[in-house]
Design an enzyme around this catalytic site. Structure first.
Site, short mmCIF file in Angstrom:
data_model
loop_
_atom_site.label_atom_id
_atom_site.label_comp_id
_atom_site.label_asym_id
_atom_site.label_seq_id
_atom_site.Cartn_x
_atom_site.Cartn_y
_atom_site.Cartn_z
CE LYS A 54 38.86 -26.08 28.08
NZ LYS A 54 38.56 -26.98 29.22
CB SER A 129 37.93 -24.55 32.29
OG SER A 129 38.20 -25.83 31.76
CB SER A 153 36.42 -28.34 32.58
OG SER A 153 36.94 -27.48 33.53
N1 GLN Z 1 36.73 -26.40 37.96
C1 GLN Z 1 37.84 -27.29 38.04
C2 GLN Z 1 39.12 -26.53 38.20
O1 GLN Z 1 39.08 -25.36 38.22
C3 GLN Z 1 37.85 -28.20 36.86
C4 GLN Z 1 38.67 -27.73 35.75
C5 GLN Z 1 38.69 -28.70 34.61
O2 GLN Z 1 38.02 -29.71 34.62
N2 GLN Z 1 39.52 -28.39 33.63
O3 GLN Z 1 40.17 -27.11 38.31
#
Ligand code: GLN
Length: 450
Positions: A54, A129, A153
């Site tokens: 990532k 994400s 994410s």
């Molecule tokens: N969807 C969550 C957020 O927007 C999780 C993000 C993540 O796990 N990096 O914070």
């Protein structure tokens, strides 16, 4: 050979926008060295594995940007511990994957470099994400992808793309070289098409790291994917009864529960600790930590510097104004607000106390159960642009944030296909550092669909 094929495949699937960059040169060089070692008979445990990282994981002398314009042109000065361990295990790193800016989002629509398409159905988001990571595996470009999981994410995009996504226990995998979002929640973990590949990658990256003081010194238990025997399993009744749950996902979960019972496991309903407080608690704490972590992007130390700025003050202000996208700004504002003197106790302090209660309840449940199961997400992948209200988007995390609030390991397994043709995941949590049992159970109890 595998790396060359993966590069061709990445090129053929360029429309997915899953990769921000393929590292063709370093990947081919490394692959050639691995080949030599294989021929000499001493190849590492991940030889033959091609993987993606990532865009928030540092790889020395390679670009990294956290999906943000503010890191435009920035090159890593060192490698993350996970990268060093993967290379030492003879995996080949193919490239860096698109993601929501600073890992903030649930649909990959917050990337400064455009949406990622879901390989299962290109009209849908891949989740976020780590959307590019999930897509790189789902499209069959790489065997494994490393993502990061702060509130879901890894697991939510795994659910949306029909892949396996695993978040280890907090402190099990080093965060050294991961661009921080919310340091007390972030964990790096793998995506793959099956539990075996997830387990092999996890084994290579897990374990104490002197460069990350939050990693545990506990030895990493060897993973064998032997059947774990009869287990005690709790499921979240409330989760299944919530408004907004897709009825087919609920029916699938019920069928899984019935099947597990028939196979002789003890499966009982349990209450979710403070379910309506989990998402707000997460968003208060995660944004507070983010506002502090992102203070270092000031136009001076890293990446983008405003050309219009005169003087230090303006350099900070304009560089940040130009460099950060709207979701990141929203979170910096919210995080700064909840940490400000007059509101600290009402929001940040209170959220810390609620987090402790959720954690205590979660750990208490593991006195009676080996695993806690439920759906990963309330729905299947949605269309690009379908959710525009940030608060509605935050509710994507309803079933995943508990694992981050409590620091426990959790996995999403692609066990179901909806009548709309899209996959969805089953979410399984275990107690801290019980990865061996979690992965064994994942492999034995929940056959994944492909
Ligand atoms: N969807 C969550 C957020 O927007 C999780 C993000 C993540 O796990 N990096 O914070």
């Amino acid at each position: 050979m595998a790396t060359k094929k993966a590069l061709e495949n990445a090129e053929a699937n360029k429309d997915l926008n899953a990769f921000l960059e393929v590292f063709d040169e370093s990947a081919m060089e490394h692959a050639a060295r691995v080949d030599e070692r294989c021929q000499a008979g001493y190849a590492g445990p991940l030889s033959g594995v091609v993987l993606s990282i990532k865009d928030n994981i540092c790889y020395k002398d390679h670009r990294v940007g956290a999906g943000s314009k503010i890191l435009e042109g920035f090159t890593s000065l060192y490698s993350a511990t996970v990268v060093e361990r993967l290379l030492a295990a003879d995996a080949v790193i193919l490239g860096r994957t698109n993601c929501d800016e600073f890992a903030m989002g649930s649909s990959n629509e917050n990337s400064a470099y455009g949406n990622v398409l879901n390989p299962v159905d290109r009209t849908k988001v891949p989740g976020g994400s780590s959307g590019g990571a999930a897509a790189s595996v789902a499209a069959g470009i790489v065997h494994v992808a490393l993502g990061s999981d702060t509130g879901g994410s890894i697991r939510q995009p795994a659910s949306f793309t029909g892949t396996v996504g695993f978040k280890p226990t907090y402190g099990r995998v080093s965060r050294y070289g991961l661009i921080a979002f919310a340091s007390s929640f972030d964990q790096i973990g793998p995506f793959a098409r099956n539990v075996e590949d997830v387990a092999a990658t996890y084994t290579a990256i897990a374990g104490h790291d002197p460069k990350d003081g939050t990693t545990s010194k506990r030895p990493v238990e060897p993973i064998s994917l032997d059947h774990p025997g009869k287990l005690r399993i709790g499921y979240f009744r409330e989760g299944l009864e919530r408004a907004g749950m897709d009825p087919e996902i609920v029916a699938h979960m019920q069928a899984q529960i019935d099947r597990l019972k028939k196979d002789g496991h003890t499966v009982e309903p349990i209450d979710v600790p403070l379910i309506d407080h989990q998402v707000p608690t997460y968003y208060i704490l995660a944004t507070a930590e983010a506002s502090s972590n992102l203070a270092r992007f000031d136009g001076i130390h890293f990446g983008h510097r405003s050309k219009a700025a005169k003087g230090v003050e303006e350099t900070y202000r304009l560089s940040r104004t130009e460099g950060f996208g709207p979701e990141v700004k929203r979170r910096i504002l919210l995080g700064t607000f909840v940490l400000s003197a007059g509101y600290y106790d009402a929001y940040y302090g209170q959220a810390q106390r609620v987090r402790r209660i959720i954690r205590d309840h979660t750990l208490a449940a593991f006195e009676n159960y080996d695993l806690l199961i439920g759906p990963t997400c309330p729905t299947t992948a949605f269309a690009h642009g379908a959710i525009t209200d940030p608060v509605a988007m935050y509710l994507q995390d309803i079933f995943t944030v508990q694992a981050n609030l409590a620091g426990v390991p959790a996995i999403s397994l692609p066990t179901g296909t909806h009548s709309n043709g899209l996959p969805f995941g089953m979410h399984v949590m275990a107690k801290p550092f019980d990865e061996a049992r979690l992965l064994a159970a994942a492999a034995a109890l929940f056959p994944v669909i492909r």
